[in-house]
Scaffold this active site. Structure first.
Site, PDB file in Angstrom:
ATOM      1  N   SER A 609      31.375  16.992  14.484  1.00  0.00           N
ATOM      2  CA  SER A 609      30.308  16.232  13.844  1.00  0.00           C
ATOM      3  C   SER A 609      29.057  17.113  13.757  1.00  0.00           C
ATOM      4  CB  SER A 609      30.058  14.932  14.609  1.00  0.00           C
ATOM      5  OG  SER A 609      29.279  14.042  13.854  1.00  0.00           O
ATOM      6  N   ASP A 695      36.082   8.875   6.690  1.00  0.00           N
ATOM      7  CA  ASP A 695      34.892   9.060   7.520  1.00  0.00           C
ATOM      8  C   ASP A 695      33.647   8.722   6.711  1.00  0.00           C
ATOM      9  OD1 ASP A 695      32.923   9.877   9.270  1.00  0.00           O
ATOM     10  OD2 ASP A 695      33.863  11.791   9.743  1.00  0.00           O
ATOM     11  N   HIS A 727      35.721   8.524  11.462  1.00  0.00           N
ATOM     12  CA  HIS A 727      34.993   9.604  12.109  1.00  0.00           C
ATOM     13  C   HIS A 727      35.633  10.011  13.433  1.00  0.00           C
ATOM     14  CE1 HIS A 727      31.505  12.172  12.502  1.00  0.00           C
ATOM     15  NE2 HIS A 727      31.229  11.680  13.697  1.00  0.00           N
TER      16      HIS A 727
END
Length: 760
Positions: A609, A695, A727
């Protein structure tokens, strides 16, 4: 889905690709502040395009072909994880109302089963001992395995009970896009009521009486913007919006206090907070603002009862960046408050706890005491303040002894306002999680559960240390390290490898003594994140043992941009100081190389991320330091995304990264580090990028474009896309273990440890 194998074998009818996919180029001009960037791969943003899907599938086929030789290793790692984790297990029961609630996992099933048994009486605060067999009176509250039947993805986003235990509110996402459908279940019959609410955000609540549901919906940019009140038993078309936040910088949410007497509506940006309250006695009343929302001021509110009066405990940064704690009357919260003193006590009878040393993070109020969660010396700690009467409301802060050089102590789940003890969690890099109950009255601790580690594992084989690396600007960066004791020798012959520098002291950061048992630098996996003030605290991982037992050292670089060392640590790694995050990680890598822990050909970096942005940046800035880089759902096309306010999360992110759309200085700063724009002709390490099609936080298009650009310059880059996930990747625990096995096998292959056989 099968849990018996760690590999996903391709169909025998699928031809094995002989070369990497070559993405077509479609020049797209993006012009801002007089600068034009030509983006050849922006066409990949069309998620519904058959051509885009075909490209992602071709990338998956290429990745499968390039890692086919690791199938046996993946199977071995999966088996090791599965063998070492207690598949049929149960959580420690938590009291809520008239029941003890806990969850069970069963071998072969992906998800937990929520169950409960009645308490024996109002004074029953001792959790029952739970085994593999059902307890007398045990009943199933919710079985996620049944709810997930027929779904490739399943996520539970809301789980809320009425006080009497008669009703359950739950929210389910079956695509990974984090849009949840809410249902209400009658727990007496096990049947769902007709109530159905689609398209909600996570974190909906059932009010204590079970009459109302409060939930949040999002706008077109996936920003939670409205709080709604639903009357159980009515059609959702009649629901009432009780709060709307029009400012695109703010998220909105709601929830009930532990006391059950207050509901709070909360708005938050990266730097500013607002709170509104509604008394549980009149949940159809208008929300009342607690403190006027002021730009740059963050605060959190907890309801307490002190001297028989409703009070609000407010942690805030009006006067101190690392937050203070004040107490104000709930009826008049803007009146002058009372400071909650936290400077009089000692942590262990020796070290005085001073407020200036604390980054206060949260407060939990109970009937007779409050519990403070904070950071001191880089680690998560817990303190207790006993409540008195209105004339002397607060005792001194009593910090619970830490007793270790490294590790993390957290407040666990404590749902009952009247409880007399608190649930705590402790873990470290070499210590499986311990859950225990701390009696506030006499200070005794009772261990309730130790994280089981099965198989042939001997926990005495592992040790950990805290190192310090000096950044270019002189800042000392902490590094948590774990490894097998038989891997390293140390200059001081101390196998526990104690660090020579503690947080805040003046010792020289010279813990240089590490080399592998045969005198060579060790293979090492270095993890980093460094954003949003998120602290990557030391923790134990069963799956990580598959790396450690193959001779790999695992380290966490606690770089700036996180929150480990206080608010200043975060401030020095955000907006136009963001490059500190990247240079800190590089300086940590150099320190580990220079002091003999590892070498560039034996060093792999990992992050996901926002940590994936870190991975992309270091790949451009210091490719020569790493043999490989693993990036999960990586935020590598950062400038493009932050320039698009219509995308999910963009506007609220401007306070984290800066606003390049309106500020040319921020645009140039982000342009100088955004990984996608800065790919260059260089000898890149091998790169693995893992993403998910659904996501909504970091869109799949970012790593897809990044990998295509890396291939242009000759990099060996692989892209793996989960076609039904969000995600967090795959939802079931067995598929999650397979994902871990895939990444670890790739890393071990790079580090030359793929042929090491170990006993699970």
């Amino acid at each position: 889905m099968s849990e018996t194998s760690g590999s996903d074998t391709a169909s025998s009818t699928t031809a094995t690709p002989t070369s990497a996919p070559v993405a077509k180029k479609v020049p797209f001009e993006r012009t801002h502040h007089g600068h034009t960037f030509i983006d050849d791969y922006e066409w990949m943003r069309e998620k519904e395009s058959p051509e885009v899907i075909a490209h992602l599938e071709a990338e998956n086929e290429w990745t499968t072909a390039q890692t086919a030789h690791l199938e046996g290793l993946r199977d071995s790692i999966f088996t090791e994880i599965k063998t070492r984790i207690k598949e049929t297990d149960m959580s420690v029961p938590n009291r809520r109302g008239n029941y003890w609630y806990f969850s069970r996992t069963k071998a072969g099933l992906d998800y937990g089963i929520s169950v409960r048994i009645p308490i024996s009486g109002p004074d029953d605060w001792t959790p029952p001992e739970v085994g593999e067999e059902s307890l007398p009176g045990e009943e199933v509250v919710f079985d996620s395995n049944i709810a997930a039947e027929g779904q490739e993805f399943f996520s539970l986003g809301s789980f809320s009970l009425s006080d009497d235990g008669s009703s359950l509110l739950y929210g389910v996402d079956t695509t990974g896009d984090e849009r949840y459908t809410l249902r209400v279940r009658d727990l007496a019959t096990g049947d769902d009521l007709p109530d159905t609410i689609d398209g909600t955000f996570a974190g909906a609540s059932l009010d204590p009486s079970g009459r109302f549901v409060f939930y949040t919906t999002v706008d077109d940019a996936w920003r939670p913007e409205k709080v709604w009140r639903h009357v159980v038993g009515t059609d959702s078309s009649d629901d009432v919006c009780i709060f709307h936040e029009p400012d695109e910088r703010f998220f909105v949410g709601s929830g009930f206090s532990r006391s059950g007497r207050m509901m709070f509506v909360v708005t938050g940006s990266k730097t500013t907070t607002g709170y509104w309250s509604i008394s549980a006695d009149d949940l159809e009343a208008e929300p009342q603002e607690i403190w006027p929302r002021t730009d740059g001021i963050e605060y959190n509110v907890e309801h307490a009862v002190i001297g028989g009066e409703d009070r609000f405990l407010i942690t805030h940064n009006r006067d101190r960046a690392d937050f203070d704690l004040v107490d104000v009357p709930a009826a008049d919260p803007t009146s002058p408050g009372r400071d909650v003193i936290v400077t009089e006590s000692a942590a262990d009878g020796n070290d005085e706890v001073r407020i200036e040393d604390l980054r206060i993070e949260d407060v939990d109020a109970f009937a007779d005491f409050i519990v403070l969660g904070y950071r001191r010396g880089g680690f998560a700690r817990v303190g207790i303040i006993r409540l008195g009467d209105s004339s002397s409301p607060f005792g001194p802060l009593q910090e619970l002894p830490f007793g270790r050089e490294t590790g993390s102590l957290y407040v666990g789940s404590n749902p009952e306002f009247e409880q007399t003890s608190i649930r705590l969690h402790f873990t470290s890099m070499s210590t499986p999680a311990v859950i225990y109950s701390h009696s506030v009255a006499d200070g005794t601790d009772t261990v309730l559960k130790r994280q089981p580690v099965l198989g042939s594992v001997d926990l005495d084989d592992y040790t950990e240390t805290l190192l310090w690396a000096k950044a270019e600007d002189g800042t000392e960066i902490p590094i948590s390290v774990v490894f097998r004791k038989d891997l390293h020798r140390f200059d001081d012959d101390d196998s526990t490898a104690s660090a020579t520098k503690g947080a805040g002291d003046g010792a020289d950061a010279t813990n240089d003594g590490a080399a592998s048992a045969n005198g060579e630098p060790a293979p090492l996996l270095l993890y980093g994140y460094g954003s949003y003030e998120a602290s990557m605290d030391p923790y134990f991982s069963v799956s990580r043992l598959s790396l450690l037992d193959r001779g790999v050292v695992f380290a966490i670089a606690h770089v700036r941009g996180g929150g480990e060392m206080g608010r200043h640590w975060y401030d020095q790694g955000k907006t136009t100081a963001k490059k500190n995050t990247f240079t800190d990680f590089i300086d940590v890598a150099r320190h580990l190389i220079d002091t003999g822990w590892t070498s560039p050909d034996r060093l792999v970096a990992s992050g996901g991320s926002a940590g994936g942005l870190l991975m992309g940046a270091i790949a451009n800035m210091a490719p020569e330091l790493f043999a490989g880089i693993s990036a999960e759902v990586p935020f590598v096309d950062a400038l493009t995304s932050i320039l698009m306010p219509e995308l999910p999360l963009t506007v609220i992110e401007w306070e984290e990264w800066g606003d390049p759309l309106h500020d040319p200085e921020v645009y140039e700063y982000m342009r100088s580090y955004s990984p996608y724009e800065n790919v260059t002709e260089a000898a890149y390490p091998q790169i693995l990028a893992v993403t998910s099609l659904n996501d909504t936080r970091v869109l799949y298009v970012e790593p897809a474009k990044w990998v295509a650009r890396l291939r242009e310059v000759g990099a060996n880059a692989l892209l793996k896309t989960e076609m039904v996930a969000g995600h967090g990747g795959a939802s079931g625990r067995y598929d999650t273990w397979k994902e871990t096995a895939f990444e670890y096998a790739w890393i071990l292959d790079l580090l030359g440890r793929s042929d090491v056989e170990i006993e699970a």
